[in-house]
Scaffold this motif. Structure first.
Motif, PDB file in Angstrom:
ATOM      1  N   SER A 169      -2.199  12.760   1.296  1.00 35.45           N
ATOM      2  CA  SER A 169      -3.216  13.719   1.742  1.00 35.45           C
ATOM      3  C   SER A 169      -4.112  13.031   2.767  1.00 35.45           C
ATOM      4  O   SER A 169      -4.121  11.801   2.889  1.00 35.45           O
ATOM      5  CB  SER A 169      -4.058  14.210   0.561  1.00 35.45           C
ATOM      6  N   ALA A 170      -4.856  13.843   3.482  1.00 34.72           N
ATOM      7  CA  ALA A 170      -5.782  13.304   4.480  1.00 34.72           C
ATOM      8  C   ALA A 170      -6.852  12.444   3.822  1.00 34.72           C
ATOM      9  O   ALA A 170      -7.254  11.409   4.365  1.00 34.72           O
ATOM     10  CB  ALA A 170      -6.413  14.433   5.277  1.00 34.72           C
ATOM     11  N   LEU A 171      -7.292  12.838   2.650  1.00 37.19           N
ATOM     12  CA  LEU A 171      -8.323  12.084   1.940  1.00 37.19           C
ATOM     13  C   LEU A 171      -7.801  10.701   1.539  1.00 37.19           C
ATOM     14  O   LEU A 171      -8.500   9.693   1.701  1.00 37.19           O
ATOM     15  CB  LEU A 171      -8.799  12.858   0.705  1.00 37.19           C
ATOM     16  N   GLU A 172      -6.573  10.646   1.034  1.00 37.58           N
ATOM     17  CA  GLU A 172      -5.975   9.354   0.675  1.00 37.58           C
ATOM     18  C   GLU A 172      -5.807   8.475   1.913  1.00 37.58           C
ATOM     19  O   GLU A 172      -6.060   7.271   1.867  1.00 37.58           O
ATOM     20  CB  GLU A 172      -4.621   9.561  -0.002  1.00 37.58           C
ATOM     21  N   ALA A 173      -5.369   9.075   3.007  1.00 34.79           N
ATOM     22  CA  ALA A 173      -5.188   8.316   4.247  1.00 34.79           C
ATOM     23  C   ALA A 173      -6.517   7.749   4.730  1.00 34.79           C
ATOM     24  O   ALA A 173      -6.599   6.596   5.160  1.00 34.79           O
ATOM     25  CB  ALA A 173      -4.565   9.196   5.318  1.00 34.79           C
ATOM     26  N   GLU A 174      -7.562   8.550   4.640  1.00 33.49           N
ATOM     27  CA  GLU A 174      -8.891   8.095   5.050  1.00 33.49           C
ATOM     28  C   GLU A 174      -9.366   6.932   4.192  1.00 33.49           C
ATOM     29  O   GLU A 174      -9.923   5.955   4.693  1.00 33.49           O
ATOM     30  CB  GLU A 174      -9.880   9.261   4.967  1.00 33.49           C
ATOM     31  N   LYS A 175      -9.114   7.007   2.882  1.00 32.75           N
ATOM     32  CA  LYS A 175      -9.494   5.927   1.977  1.00 32.75           C
ATOM     33  C   LYS A 175      -8.725   4.647   2.305  1.00 32.75           C
ATOM     34  O   LYS A 175      -9.292   3.553   2.304  1.00 32.75           O
ATOM     35  CB  LYS A 175      -9.247   6.335   0.523  1.00 32.75           C
TER      36      LYS A 175
ATOM     37  N   MET B 253       0.855  -1.172   0.000  1.00 31.62           N
ATOM     38  CA  MET B 253       0.000   0.000   0.000  1.00 31.62           C
ATOM     39  C   MET B 253       0.902   1.236   0.000  1.00 31.62           C
ATOM     40  O   MET B 253       1.759   1.378   0.865  1.00 31.62           O
ATOM     41  CB  MET B 253      -0.906  -0.016   1.238  1.00 31.62           C
ATOM     42  N   PRO B 254       0.721   2.166  -0.949  1.00 31.46           N
ATOM     43  CA  PRO B 254       1.557   3.364  -1.008  1.00 31.46           C
ATOM     44  C   PRO B 254       1.249   4.307   0.161  1.00 31.46           C
ATOM     45  O   PRO B 254       0.170   4.265   0.747  1.00 31.46           O
ATOM     46  CB  PRO B 254       1.180   3.998  -2.343  1.00 31.46           C
ATOM     47  N   VAL B 255       2.202   5.156   0.462  1.00 31.37           N
ATOM     48  CA  VAL B 255       2.043   6.127   1.538  1.00 31.37           C
ATOM     49  C   VAL B 255       1.070   7.212   1.083  1.00 31.37           C
ATOM     50  O   VAL B 255       1.196   7.748  -0.020  1.00 31.37           O
ATOM     51  CB  VAL B 255       3.404   6.756   1.910  1.00 31.37           C
ATOM     52  N   ALA B 256       0.110   7.526   1.916  1.00 29.72           N
ATOM     53  CA  ALA B 256      -0.882   8.560   1.593  1.00 29.72           C
ATOM     54  C   ALA B 256      -0.212   9.924   1.628  1.00 29.72           C
ATOM     55  O   ALA B 256       0.601  10.219   2.508  1.00 29.72           O
ATOM     56  CB  ALA B 256      -2.022   8.514   2.588  1.00 29.72           C
TER      57      ALA B 256
END
Length: 102
Positions: free
Chosen positions: A6-12, A1-4
């Motif tokens: 943004s907050a939106l990517e992290a949430e997803k 899993m790639p490093v997020a």
């Protein structure tokens, strides 16, 4: 899993099914009873240094951690300490507890 990035990517990523499966497989070990006893002793009005030393000495990992701290160059103790009561005496109660409880 790639490093997020943004907050939106992290949430997803956190909501993804594979993340949920990974989290369910993580086992958190129980808290050792010696830590509970050490905290209870430190919370008393008059903590007993010998009891604290005995509790620390009863746990190998805790003893090693405390000896590393007290024998480090950053400690104010100027002697090589190799017994469990000496580190507690040298560091004092609050620093010993902080080192032991991590």
């Amino acid at each position: 899993m790639p490093v997020a990035t943004s907050a939106l990517e992290a949430e997803k990523q956190l909501a993804a099914p594979e993340t949920d499966a990974l989290v369910k497989n993580i086992g958190i070990p129980p808290r050792p009873s010696v830590l509970v006893a050490l905290q209870q002793e430190m919370a008393t009005d008059d903590p007993n240094l010998r009891r604290i030393a005995a509790l620390v000495a009863s746990d190998v990992a805790m003893t090693v951690a405390l000896l590393k701290v007290v024998n480090s160059p950053y400690s104010l103790c100027h002697a090589n300490v190799n017994r469990s009561i000496s580190p507690s005496t040298c560091l004092g109660l609050s620093r010993s507890a902080a080192s032991s409880l991590g």
